[in-house]
Scaffold this motif. Structure first.
Motif, PDB file in Angstrom:
ATOM      1  N   THR A 191     -93.831   6.765  21.555  1.00  0.00           N
ATOM      2  CA  THR A 191     -95.093   6.149  20.740  1.00  0.00           C
ATOM      3  C   THR A 191     -95.524   7.102  19.884  1.00  0.00           C
ATOM      4  O   THR A 191     -96.249   6.770  19.007  1.00  0.00           O
ATOM      5  N   ARG A 192     -94.875   8.374  19.719  1.00  0.00           N
ATOM      6  CA  ARG A 192     -95.319   9.459  18.941  1.00  0.00           C
ATOM      7  C   ARG A 192     -95.001   8.995  17.424  1.00  0.00           C
ATOM      8  O   ARG A 192     -93.891   8.279  17.058  1.00  0.00           O
ATOM      9  N   CYS A 193     -95.503   9.698  16.318  1.00  0.00           N
ATOM     10  CA  CYS A 193     -94.880   9.744  14.986  1.00  0.00           C
ATOM     11  C   CYS A 193     -93.696  10.644  14.657  1.00  0.00           C
ATOM     12  O   CYS A 193     -93.781  11.895  15.216  1.00  0.00           O
ATOM     13  N   PRO A 218     -84.469  26.983  11.324  1.00  0.00           N
ATOM     14  CA  PRO A 218     -84.980  27.299  12.486  1.00  0.00           C
ATOM     15  C   PRO A 218     -84.106  26.986  13.777  1.00  0.00           C
ATOM     16  O   PRO A 218     -82.984  26.472  13.867  1.00  0.00           O
ATOM     17  N   GLY A 219     -84.217  28.169  14.736  1.00  0.00           N
ATOM     18  CA  GLY A 219     -83.670  27.609  16.072  1.00  0.00           C
ATOM     19  C   GLY A 219     -84.078  26.581  16.969  1.00  0.00           C
ATOM     20  O   GLY A 219     -84.816  25.799  16.328  1.00  0.00           O
ATOM     21  N   PRO A 220     -83.120  26.171  17.953  1.00  0.00           N
ATOM     22  CA  PRO A 220     -83.816  25.058  18.707  1.00  0.00           C
ATOM     23  C   PRO A 220     -85.098  24.926  19.054  1.00  0.00           C
ATOM     24  O   PRO A 220     -85.825  26.019  19.666  1.00  0.00           O
ATOM     25  N   GLN A 221     -85.587  23.997  18.912  1.00  0.00           N
ATOM     26  CA  GLN A 221     -87.130  23.467  19.120  1.00  0.00           C
ATOM     27  C   GLN A 221     -87.478  22.140  19.907  1.00  0.00           C
ATOM     28  O   GLN A 221     -86.693  21.060  19.468  1.00  0.00           O
ATOM     29  N   ASP A 222     -88.343  22.021  20.888  1.00  0.00           N
ATOM     30  CA  ASP A 222     -88.317  20.663  21.382  1.00  0.00           C
ATOM     31  C   ASP A 222     -89.090  19.877  20.011  1.00  0.00           C
ATOM     32  O   ASP A 222     -90.092  20.171  19.420  1.00  0.00           O
ATOM     33  N   ASP A 223     -88.374  18.535  20.064  1.00  0.00           N
ATOM     34  CA  ASP A 223     -88.627  17.793  19.083  1.00  0.00           C
ATOM     35  C   ASP A 223     -88.794  18.146  17.559  1.00  0.00           C
ATOM     36  O   ASP A 223     -89.916  17.621  16.866  1.00  0.00           O
ATOM     37  N   LEU A 229     -91.398  15.394  15.512  1.00  0.00           N
ATOM     38  CA  LEU A 229     -92.236  14.398  16.358  1.00  0.00           C
ATOM     39  C   LEU A 229     -93.554  15.150  16.498  1.00  0.00           C
ATOM     40  O   LEU A 229     -93.744  16.314  16.701  1.00  0.00           O
ATOM     41  N   GLY A 230     -94.619  14.235  16.320  1.00  0.00           N
ATOM     42  CA  GLY A 230     -95.943  14.738  16.424  1.00  0.00           C
ATOM     43  C   GLY A 230     -96.942  13.661  17.051  1.00  0.00           C
ATOM     44  O   GLY A 230     -96.611  12.548  16.943  1.00  0.00           O
TER      45      GLY A 230
END
Length: 424
Positions: free
Chosen positions: A325-327, A352-357, A386-387
């Motif tokens: 449901t997020r953008c 950037p290194g691995p990040q969630d979303d 995602l945010g």
């Protein structure tokens, strides 16, 4: 199941990234891939091949599913060739792909099947086209008839700009060269990208999205292949969604079947929505949009491989798609000189290194000596996040982008401004 993704752009990187997450998939191969797919140990780049060689290679490698990314493969008839050998593939036939590969075919098709679109004329002679522009005035839209990688459209603000576009697209002496232009009325409103997946009969809508074609902030500068995108697109309300399905998508799919060429694969309708909520079709593409695919697939929770295999086998009837449901929002980093003459060979650092979303999908990149990442095309990367909303997703994508170094690199800082309440 081994899956093959054809193409080497950001769309194909996103497809491979999502497909490899499926428990059905043992390996994803990408042809030719790019510097990002090369660096992902879960993916395998494969050199590009001629169509007959590709078919034999796919049979030998026991490829269980092939997904076509770019339109050029569709124009070559890759779907026809694979199906002739019993290979499962997602995409339209060469004839059906004329919806994208020929602007004049698409406009005539829309007119024939009652699909709302702008008034137009098709020309093969330069002087006749110039006379038409003088008679119609500006603003006016000039489109090259064939494939142009998303950049064969000029939205001319003046008559002189339109005449220059015609002169560039139509050779002065054109008796046997086959060049054509489509000149159409300039529609006003807000654009949205509406994509679906078809199996010949069933239509499965994807999440809505909106991209930004102009090069610079404030929707300034020349048209590009797309400088960023976000999903969902608030402009496509539930009521408009139903209208687009009813007035654009279903007539297109039914029209193709009526014309004897059932449509399979992804179908992209670029639509213009005016102040009265009237919908007009700007264009059809016969594959997923780029960069819209990147945020759309970031939001997809379903098993993409399972859905695409169902589409290839003609059994989409029971398929459903589950969406975050997020953008999701993607910002494209383009090379110096893009879109006119993109510079290649510049070193890229600071990813950037691995990040969630958060994912950085590669497009025009290659690995040089020692694995050094270099630019190899106009659109180089797409930082996608995602945010909670469009503003939050944009903030995260821009934070990632600000750490990346590419000499002469260009990117917009206002992607998603409409969805962010008008904030740039």
């Amino acid at each position: 199941m081994r899956v093959l993704v054809l193409g080497g752009g950001g769309r194909e990187h996103a497809l491979a990234w999502k497909l490899v997450q499926s428990p059905m998939v043992s390996q994803v191969l990408v042809s030719p891939g790019n510097g990002g797919t090369a660096a992902d140990e879960r993916l395998t780049n494969v050199p590009e091949m001629a169509l007959p060689d590709l078919v034999q290679w796919a049979k030998h490698q026991r490829i269980g599913l092939t997904v076509v990314g770019p339109e050029a493969w569709l124009a070559r008839g890759v779907v026809d060739a694979f199906r002739a050998e019993g290979l499962a593939i997602v995409g339209p036939t060469q004839r059906a792909a004329q919806l994208e590969t020929s602007k004049s075919y698409a406009k005539a098709f829309m007119q024939r099947h009652g699909i709302p679109t702008a008034a137009y004329q098709t020309f093969t002679e330069r002087q006749a086209a110039r006379d038409y522009i003088h008679a119609q005035g500006a603003p006016i839209v000039v489109k090259a008839d064939g494939l142009a990688a998303g950049k064969g459209v000029v939205v001319a603000a003046s008559v002189d700009e339109a005449l220059q576009a015609v002169d560039a697209m139509l050779p002065e002496l054109n008796p046997n060269q086959g060049a054509r232009v489509v000149i159409e009325a300039c529609l006003q409103g807000e654009e949205a990208s509406f994509m679906v997946l078809c199996d010949g009969e069933t239509v499965l809508p994807l999440a809505t999205s909106q991209d930004h074609k102009r090069l610079s902030d404030g929707d300034q500068g020349p048209n590009t292949g797309g400088m960023g995108a976000y999903s969902p697109a608030p402009v496509v309300t539930p009521e408009l969604h139903a209208r687009i399905m009813r007035e654009v998508i279903k007539p297109a799919v039914q029209g193709m079947a009526k014309d004897g060429e059932p449509y399979t694969g992804f179908l992209y309708a670029g639509v213009m929505i005016d102040a009265q909520q009237t919908v007009h079709t700007l264009e059809f593409n016969c594959r997923l949009g780029d960069p819209e695919t990147q945020p759309i697939l970031m939001r997809l929770r379903s098993d993409l491989a399972a859905v695409l295999l169902a589409a290839a086998k003609g059994c989409l009837g029971d398929a459903e798609l589950d969406w975050d449901t997020r953008c999701a929002l993607g910002v494209v980093l383009a090379a110096a000189g893009y879109p006119q003459a993109a510079r290649v060979g510049d070193v890229i650092t600071g990813l950037p290194g691995p990040q969630d979303d958060l994912e950085v999908f590669h497009a025009g990149t290659v690995r040089g000596e020692g694995g050094v990442l270099q630019s190899a095309g106009g659109r180089v990367l797409c930082a996608t996040a995602l945010g909670a909303n469009a503003a939050d997703a944009r903030r995260r994508a821009l934070e990632a982008m600000q750490g990346i170094t590419l000499e002469g690199g260009q990117y917009r800082r206002d992607i998603g401004w409409r969805a962010a309440g008008g904030k740039r």
